[in-house]
Enzyme design. Structure first.
Site, PDB file in Angstrom:
ATOM      1  N   HIS A 165      19.241  72.890  33.794  1.00  0.00           N
ATOM      2  CA  HIS A 165      20.136  73.542  34.752  1.00  0.00           C
ATOM      3  C   HIS A 165      19.435  74.733  35.392  1.00  0.00           C
ATOM      4  CE1 HIS A 165      23.498  75.992  36.241  1.00  0.00           C
ATOM      5  NE2 HIS A 165      24.190  74.865  36.269  1.00  0.00           N
ATOM      6  N   ASP A 290      30.053  69.775  38.996  1.00  0.00           N
ATOM      7  CA  ASP A 290      29.729  71.208  38.913  1.00  0.00           C
ATOM      8  C   ASP A 290      31.002  72.052  38.840  1.00  0.00           C
ATOM      9  OD1 ASP A 290      28.141  73.406  38.609  1.00  0.00           O
ATOM     10  OD2 ASP A 290      27.004  73.127  40.456  1.00  0.00           O
TER      11      ASP A 290
END
Length: 327
Positions: A165, A290
């Site tokens: 990430h 997300d």
């Protein structure tokens, strides 16, 4: 019904120490207030999942946590507390709706491997999510450096993927390029550039040569690599008599196609998805939203309207994730 692989949460202990002021400055205070509310409101999260045909979220720790702490031993302690909290309040409480990626103290490979093994074998976590570089008292460490090797070997032995990430670019002179344009430091631009570069570093290291079955997940449809990596691969080949890679390295595109998955998180663009499919095929693409930084109706509405075959749609929305994470 979809499986959503990039969905962030925070915990009471993280809220006590995290500084969300930078996020508020970039995104707006009201936007961040809504994010903070949705980070921790499990009934609201489940309601939104039901409304948008999300079967399961694979949650992960948001800003803060182990990698932001300079002392490796303290980082390991924080990771254990955070992981046990996620396991108890999400996966154990709602086993049919939530799984969780482990929070990992990447400052030291032995501590990182120990926590990953505990999270997978004791807490039932299907993998880990790491955030680029990690703080150290005397600097920082990137995940491809030799100190992290034990972590990657452990992940490969356990057969679990690692979600890479974004994290903001390192503070210091390197951020000069963002001066006067601070909105570009984070998710609008800097996240992708930083994370794509770390992914390329992993390819150029020996991580996948030592562990050829190791799988890494990239969000945001690959952080631009589906478009940029063919050029990088070509230029590295042309430079093979000068700035050559380590002996025995394969073309970077081979690592990308064999050791990486990409998700649709926060990048709901049909042309970009087509590019990813052209490079990786539909077997290596995973649906993600997300959440809560993005809204489920937008993520799901875009995906549901795509012109995909039934077989490809099922792969991307759930089958690939189920196979990769052994759900």
């Amino acid at each position: 019904m979809k499986i959503d692989l990039e969905c962030h949460v925070t915990t009471p202990s993280n809220n006590a120490v995290a500084n969300f002021s930078a996020e508020s400055a970039r995104n707006g205070v009201e936007y961040m207030k809504d994010i903070v509310r949705r980070w921790t409101d499990i009934p609201l999260r489940l309601e939104e999942m039901d409304q948008n045909n999300i079967e399961r979220q694979v949650i992960s720790h948001t800003v803060g946590g182990a990698q932001f702490v300079s002392d490796p031993v303290q980082a390991a302690s924080i990771a254990r507390v955070e992981n046990e909290y996620l396991a108890e309040h999400y996966h154990a409480a709602y086993p049919d709706r939530f799984s969780a990626f482990a929070n990992i103290p990447m400052q030291r490979g032995d501590l990182a491997a120990k926590e990953l093994e505990y999270a997978v074998t004791k807490l039932g976590m299907p993998g880990a999510l790491i955030r680029g570089w990690s703080n150290l008292d005397d600097g920082f460490i990137y995940p491809d450096e030799p100190q992290a090797a034990e972590f990657w070997d452990c992940a490969a032995e356990l057969g679990v993927p690692v979600y890479l990430h974004p994290r903001e670019p390192l503070p210091g002179p390197g951020r000069r390029i963002y001066q006067d344009y601070p909105a570009l430091i984070g998710s609008a631009w800097g996240f992708a550039i930083e994370t794509a570069t770390i992914a390329v570093r992993l390819m150029m290291s020996d991580v996948f040569d030592r562990n050829p079955t190791m799988q890494v997940i990239l969000g945001h449809l690959g952080e631009g690599l589906t478009f940029l990596l063919p050029r990088t691969t070509h230029r590295l080949y042309m430079q093979r008599y000068g700035l050559s890679m380590k002996e025995g390295k394969r073309p970077l595109l081979e690592y990308f196609k064999n050791n990486f998955y990409v998700t649709t998180s926060g990048h709901f663009n049909t042309e970009a998805l087509k590019n990813a499919i052209d490079i990786l095929g539909t077997d290596r693409i995973l649906f993600s939203s997300d959440y809560p930084f993005e809204y489920l109706p937008e993520a799901c509405g875009w995906f549901d309207a795509l012109d995909l075959s039934d077989a490809d749609r099922k792969k991307i929305e759930s089958e690939n994730a189920r196979k990769l994470l052994k759900l």
